[in-house]
Structure formats: C-alpha cells, structure tokens
Write an enzyme that holds these catalytic residues in place. Structure first.
Site, PDB file in Angstrom:
ATOM      1  CB  THR A 124      -0.947  -0.006   1.222  1.00 50.29           C
ATOM      2  OG1 THR A 124      -1.631  -1.255   1.266  1.00 50.29           O
ATOM      3  CG2 THR A 124      -1.945   1.131   1.142  1.00 50.29           C
ATOM      4  CG  HIS A 151      -3.123  -3.279  -4.740  1.00 53.65           C
ATOM      5  ND1 HIS A 151      -4.341  -2.944  -5.301  1.00 53.65           N
ATOM      6  CD2 HIS A 151      -2.613  -2.129  -4.237  1.00 53.65           C
ATOM      7  CE1 HIS A 151      -4.551  -1.645  -5.149  1.00 53.65           C
ATOM      8  NE2 HIS A 151      -3.511  -1.122  -4.501  1.00 53.65           N
ATOM      9  CG  HIS A 153       0.132   2.133  -4.288  1.00 55.92           C
ATOM     10  ND1 HIS A 153      -0.701   3.192  -4.545  1.00 55.92           N
ATOM     11  CD2 HIS A 153      -0.657   1.146  -3.801  1.00 55.92           C
ATOM     12  CE1 HIS A 153      -1.940   2.884  -4.217  1.00 55.92           C
ATOM     13  NE2 HIS A 153      -1.942   1.622  -3.753  1.00 55.92           N
ATOM     14  CG  HIS A 246      21.687   4.514 -31.115  1.00 53.93           C
ATOM     15  ND1 HIS A 246      20.914   4.617 -29.978  1.00 53.93           N
ATOM     16  CD2 HIS A 246      22.969   4.462 -30.688  1.00 53.93           C
ATOM     17  CE1 HIS A 246      21.703   4.623 -28.911  1.00 53.93           C
ATOM     18  NE2 HIS A 246      22.953   4.545 -29.325  1.00 53.93           N
TER      19      HIS A 246
END
Length: 463
Positions: A124, A151, A153, A246
C-alpha cells in the site's frame, strides 16, 4: 447508479467488482450497512479490504487483534454465502510483515479459510523493493498452499518491478491501472505489465497487444492527461532513434537497439533528425517522405551539412517534419516558394482597457503585389490572419488549415532579452497534422518563419 447500469450490460472479458471493507468492529456482519451495500450492487465479484498491520488494527480501528481476524473471516464467509466471488485485499501487508510476520499470516489465513477466492497482498505505501516483495510473496504462497494476487504502488518507482517479482514468486493476478494513474505517485502500470508478462515472461494472457498504444492513448484522452512520451512500450519516444550510430545499426538489425518489434504493441519506429544525425538518419527520414537517395550520394551530405548548420543556430527538426521536408526540397532545388515576403508590420494598441493587435503584410504572389491588414488576439494570431487573408484569393485551400499548437522555447537564456527564441507550430487540415519550426532573436520573426513553412508545406502537398 453505476452498478444499476452495469447490471444491465453483458460483459465480454471484464468482471465488475464492488469494493468495500470488512464489517465494523463489534457489529454483526448482517447488520453492517456497508456490507449490505456490497451485496446490493449485484456484482459477480466483491472485493473487500481488511487490516493486516497491528498498528492500524489497534490505533486506527480501535479493536483487538482477535476481533480483527473475526471481522475478516465473518465478512468473507457472509459474502460467499450469498454466492459472490470474493477477493480479499490485505492492506499494508508488506509493511506489516516487516514488523509482525506471524500476525500478518494469520490475517490472510483467516480470509483463506473463510472461503476467499483470492488473497491479494497489498504493497500500500509503495516503499518496498522487489527482492523483499518476492521473498514475502513466496512465503505466503507456501503458507496458504495457493497462488495470491499482488497490488503495488509506485512511490519508490518500482511498482511494476514489485508486481513482476510477486508473479515470479507465485502471484497469478496483478492489480493495477491503465498508464499507472492513481493516488500519490500512482499504481502499477498495466500498460507496462501486460506486454512484459506476455512477451518477456512467456505468460499467455490471451491479449491482442497490437492495440496497446491505442488503449493507453484513449485512457489518457478520456482522463484529459498529456500522454507520457517516454512511457515503456507505448510512448512516442519508446522506439525513437536519434544518434546516427543507432540508426545505422537499426537499419541493419532492428533488435540491436530495439528490445521488441514496436508493431507488437501498436507502436512504430521513428527516426529523428538532429545534430547527432548521420547519413542513416537522413536516408531513413527522407525515404519515409518519398525521396530516394543512394548512400554516400552528395545530396545526402549537403542536406546533412545544412541540418547541422541550422541546429547549431538553434533549430530542431524532431517535431518539425514539415520544415525538414521543405529543407530537403530546397537543397534539391525542387521547391519554388508560393509567395515572397516584401514587408510585414505588427502593432499593439491599448486604449481604455481594450487591447488590439493588428498586422499588415505585403507579399509578392505570382508577380503581383498584395497588401492586407487584419487583427487578432495577439501579434502572432494577427500575423497569421493577415497572411491567410493575403493568400486566400490565389490559394483558397489555406482556409482549410488551422493552427493547433504553438510552443515557444528560449534557447540561450543566458543572453537575457537578446536570447534566441525557437517557435514550434503544429498545423492541421482536419485529417493530418504537421510541425514547423522557426528561430530568431525576434519572437515575431521566428513565428513568421514557422507559419510560412506550415503554409508552404500544405500547398506543396496540395499540388
């Protein structure tokens, strides 16, 4: 109202879930109005969040640790008895596990034993690191004997990495949001997670990822948020190549500088033009515009030299593809200007609280001098209006053009008021957009240059 409308619809891939909390302390679950509202939503799935951390249980909820376990078990069992699929979100699980792993495991075991279909471990606060998340997830999976959800964050910048660590440790569901939108720094970004799981980890999600960029852009538009150009997989810059070394390598072997084929996620390769450019950049961009050159052709060297000269003066062509195409045409002697500027003047008047900007332009169009005056909301708008007004009789198509965006950048701010200004104009005809650039110590001159390029490019494409 949302749930009432959702209940009338047939969902092809999605399952709607109502989200709430465990019953309140010292209250029977059947008497808790919030739990009843979860059932009234008539969703096939109910997700409830419960307290894991003893700190929250005693200090925030104000109940005993034993009562908290009963709150979790009672609520899950009650919802299951009403035929719902139940997800249990263990809030602050990883913070709690650091301080009291035994009690943390008791909370998820209570939910599991009561019949929860999935236990979801919630990071959380967003401060844990992937190694810890993976280690703890593995311990929970072993303790429960079943997969879990995760879950995360993004407060520590590792929301996606934490979710991937949990998947490796036995998680089979990832909670997140499109583009990572969410509270504080945001949630785990599903737009990044989905292709990583499917393309990198070999987990078949059954998803058509070729519309991933479209999905990301759609949600950004609906949320009225500017898309992140450097977003993994779907950002405009995700497969953009600037350095000549590149670009030369990508032309020979795309995967030398691209971790996946951009088409797999609905994106595309972009070759930009800048003072880092080599022949490869010029060739790729020019060919995309319809020009054909042999490598080493003197024209390519001439164009490259002009690009580098202009960039040294402050020009940038990454977002000004129309100005770059006109540059090529001019170097190849393939461009005849549609008009010639003889003179322009811009004035600003302020009288009794009313402001007026007026512009006059004198042009040479097809050998004829044309003189017009017009007003606008500012000096650039007035100049744009006067220019279009002068061109309209000879080139009525310019009425279909409109200026969509106007950006100003001070290049050498250390020069103070004598600093150079770069103006980028984005124009549209309703079907496509194009960018043009102008540079000058005078912002009006820089704006004029970008406006002229925009109109010249439009007329070239109309011809």
């Amino acid at each position: 109202a949302f749930f009432e409308e959702a209940s009338k619809r047939t969902w092809k891939n999605a399952k709607i879930t109502a989200f709430g909390m465990t019953r309140r302390g010292k209250l029977k679950v059947e008497d808790d109005p919030q739990v009843q509202m979860l059932l009234d939503a008539k969703t096939p799935v109910v997700t409830i969040v419960g307290k894991t951390w003893p700190l929250h249980v005693t200090e925030v909820f104000g109940v005993t640790l034993e009562e908290n376990l009963a709150m979790i078990a009672d609520t899950v069992a009650y919802l299951k008895s009403h035929g719902r699929e139940v997800l249990y979100d263990a809030e602050h699980f990883f913070d709690s596990f650091k301080e009291d792993p035994d009690y943390s495991l008791k909370t998820v075991k209570a939910a599991s034993d009561a019949g929860a279909d999935l236990i979801v471990l919630c990071e959380t606060n967003g401060g844990a690191l992937p190694e810890f998340v993976g280690e703890v997830t593995a311990k929970v999976v072993a303790h429960l004997g079943r997969p879990v959800g995760i879950h995360t964050h993004n407060d520590g910048g590792v929301g996606v990495a934490n979710a991937l660590a949990a998947v490796r440790a036995g998680a089979n569901q990832v909670q997140g949001t499109i583009n990572g939108y969410g509270e504080r720094v945001g949630n785990c970004n599903l737009i990044t997670i989905m292709p990583t799981l499917q393309l990198k980890m070999g987990i078949d999600l059954g998803l058509d990822l070729t519309r991933l960029r479209e999905l990301s852009s759609f949600v950004a538009e609906m949320a009225n948020v500017q898309p992140e150009i450097r977003a993994p997989y779907v950002g405009v810059a995700a497969f953009t190549h600037k350095g000549g070394l590149h670009v030369h390598a990508v032309q020979k072997l795309a995967r030398s500088y691209e971790h996946i084929d951009p088409a797999l996620v609905g994106n595309e390769r972009i070759i930009t033009i800048s003072d880092m450019s080599g022949q490869s950049n010029v060739l790729v961009r020019a060919e995309a515009m319809g020009f054909k050159f042999a490598k080493g052709a003197p024209e390519v060297q001439t164009i490259l030299a002009e690009v580098k000269r202009l960039e040294s003066e402050g020009y940038e062509f990454e977002a000004a593809e129309a100005s770059f195409e006109l540059l090529i045409r001019k170097q190849l002697k393939q461009h005849t200007p549609s008009f010639q500027l003889l003179e322009y003047h811009v004035s600003h008047r302020h009288r009794a609280g009313n402001e007026t900007c007026e512009a006059t332009v004198k042009l040479l169009i097809n050998g004829e001098k044309v003189y017009t005056v017009d007003e606008g909301d500012g000096p650039v708008n007035a100049l744009d209006n006067a220019l279009r007004k002068a061109l309209s009789p000879a080139y009525p198509a310019v009425a279909k053009m409109r200026l969509e965006d106007y950006k100003v950048r001070i290049i050498d701010s250390g020069s103070g008021t004598a600093a150079k200004t770069r103006v980028l104009v984005v124009s549209s005809n309703g079907e496509r957009t194009w960018g043009t650039v102008g540079v000058s110590t005078n912002i009006i001159d820089a704006s004029w240059e970008a406006l002229v390029d925009a109109i010249e490019y439009f007329l070239v494409k109309k011809a």
